[in-house]
Scaffold this motif. Structure first.
Motif, PDB file in Angstrom:
ATOM      1  N   GLY A 155       2.836   5.178   5.705  1.00 54.40           N
ATOM      2  CA  GLY A 155       3.801   6.530   5.365  1.00 54.40           C
ATOM      3  C   GLY A 155       2.298   7.900   5.583  1.00 54.40           C
ATOM      4  N   GLY A 156       3.073   8.717   6.415  1.00 51.38           N
ATOM      5  CA  GLY A 156       1.836  10.110   6.449  1.00 51.38           C
ATOM      6  C   GLY A 156       0.680   8.960   6.831  1.00 51.38           C
ATOM      7  N   THR A 157      -0.504   9.704   6.253  1.00 48.85           N
ATOM      8  CA  THR A 157      -2.078   9.136   6.533  1.00 48.85           C
ATOM      9  C   THR A 157      -2.603   8.273   5.872  1.00 48.85           C
ATOM     10  OG1 THR A 157      -1.980  11.529   5.956  1.00 48.85           O
ATOM     11  CG2 THR A 157      -2.387  11.511   8.112  1.00 48.85           C
ATOM     12  N   LYS A 158      -1.385   7.638   5.046  1.00 49.69           N
ATOM     13  CA  LYS A 158      -1.679   6.927   3.920  1.00 49.69           C
ATOM     14  C   LYS A 158      -1.337   6.145   3.885  1.00 49.69           C
ATOM     15  CE  LYS A 158      -2.371  10.425   0.538  1.00 49.69           C
ATOM     16  NZ  LYS A 158      -1.730  10.996  -0.899  1.00 49.69           N
ATOM     17  N   GLY A 159      -2.158   4.234   3.471  1.00 52.27           N
ATOM     18  CA  GLY A 159      -1.527   3.188   4.392  1.00 52.27           C
ATOM     19  C   GLY A 159      -2.169   2.045   2.889  1.00 52.27           C
ATOM     20  N   VAL A 160      -1.470   1.297   3.193  1.00 49.68           N
ATOM     21  CA  VAL A 160      -1.695   0.055   1.999  1.00 49.68           C
ATOM     22  C   VAL A 160      -2.095  -1.374   2.615  1.00 49.68           C
ATOM     23  CG1 VAL A 160      -0.477   1.018  -0.388  1.00 49.68           C
ATOM     24  CG2 VAL A 160       0.637   0.068   1.237  1.00 49.68           C
ATOM     25  N   PHE A 161      -2.321  -2.270   1.909  1.00 49.71           N
ATOM     26  CA  PHE A 161      -2.297  -3.625   2.270  1.00 49.71           C
ATOM     27  C   PHE A 161      -1.695  -4.418   1.206  1.00 49.71           C
ATOM     28  CE2 PHE A 161      -6.025  -4.357   4.699  1.00 49.71           C
ATOM     29  CZ  PHE A 161      -5.805  -4.023   5.492  1.00 49.71           C
ATOM     30  N   LEU A 162      -0.424  -5.246   1.082  1.00 48.83           N
ATOM     31  CA  LEU A 162       0.173  -5.963   0.169  1.00 48.83           C
ATOM     32  C   LEU A 162       0.833  -7.761  -0.072  1.00 48.83           C
ATOM     33  CD1 LEU A 162       3.556  -4.594  -0.099  1.00 48.83           C
ATOM     34  CD2 LEU A 162       2.391  -3.894   1.626  1.00 48.83           C
ATOM     35  N   GLU A 163       0.336  -7.920  -0.830  1.00 43.20           N
ATOM     36  CA  GLU A 163       1.082  -9.409  -0.618  1.00 43.20           C
ATOM     37  C   GLU A 163       2.445  -9.366  -0.473  1.00 43.20           C
ATOM     38  OE1 GLU A 163      -0.729 -12.152  -3.003  1.00 43.20           O
ATOM     39  OE2 GLU A 163      -2.063 -10.190  -4.180  1.00 43.20           O
TER      40      GLU A 163
END
Length: 136
Positions: free
Chosen positions: A87-95
């Motif tokens: 989202g925007g300039t942030k991101g995540v890795f998730l299970e």
């Protein structure tokens, strides 16, 4: 938008990062083993995909004037047992099996004051202009 620490608290998130629109890594947090060079490469990938989706959103907003596609809020890809969401300039890795996508997408779509970011204007710098002739 949520901070990296707040994103890390969302169910299923194992890494969170921030990047510039040009793909430079700003910061990252991880509860798994992720070296700096992998986080930097991921920042480049996420920036590139975000540019593509920003272009798609602008094209869709012209092609389908009866649908609201702007401003872009977030995108996601899932494969195997993992997902990447930006989202925007942030991101995540998730299970995927542990993920709370509703909470995550809400974190991406609202600002720190809880305001829905969909009512904000999108910076013209984030949306490529060259796909349409002048005046369109």
């Amino acid at each position: 938008m949520a901070t990296l620490d707040e994103l890390m608290q969302i169910e299923g998130v194992v890494a969170a990062g921030e990047f510039t629109p040009t793909g430079q890594l700003v910061d990252f947090k991880s509860s798994m083993s992720m070296p700096q060079d992998q986080a930097s490469m991921t920042a480049q990938f996420c920036s590139t995909v975000s540019i593509m989706f920003n272009t798609l959103a602008k094209a869709y907003s012209h092609m389908y004037s009866n649908m609201d596609w702007l401003p872009p809020k977030f995108w996601a890809y899932g494969g195997g047992n993992m997902a990447v969401c930006v989202g925007g300039t942030k991101g995540v890795f998730l299970e995927i099996a542990k993920a709370d996508f509703n909470e995550l997408f809400k974190a991406f779509a609202t600002d720190r004051a809880g305001t829905d970011m969909s009512v904000r204007e999108t910076s013209e710098q984030t949306l490529p202009q060259s796909i349409f002739p002048p005046g369109k």
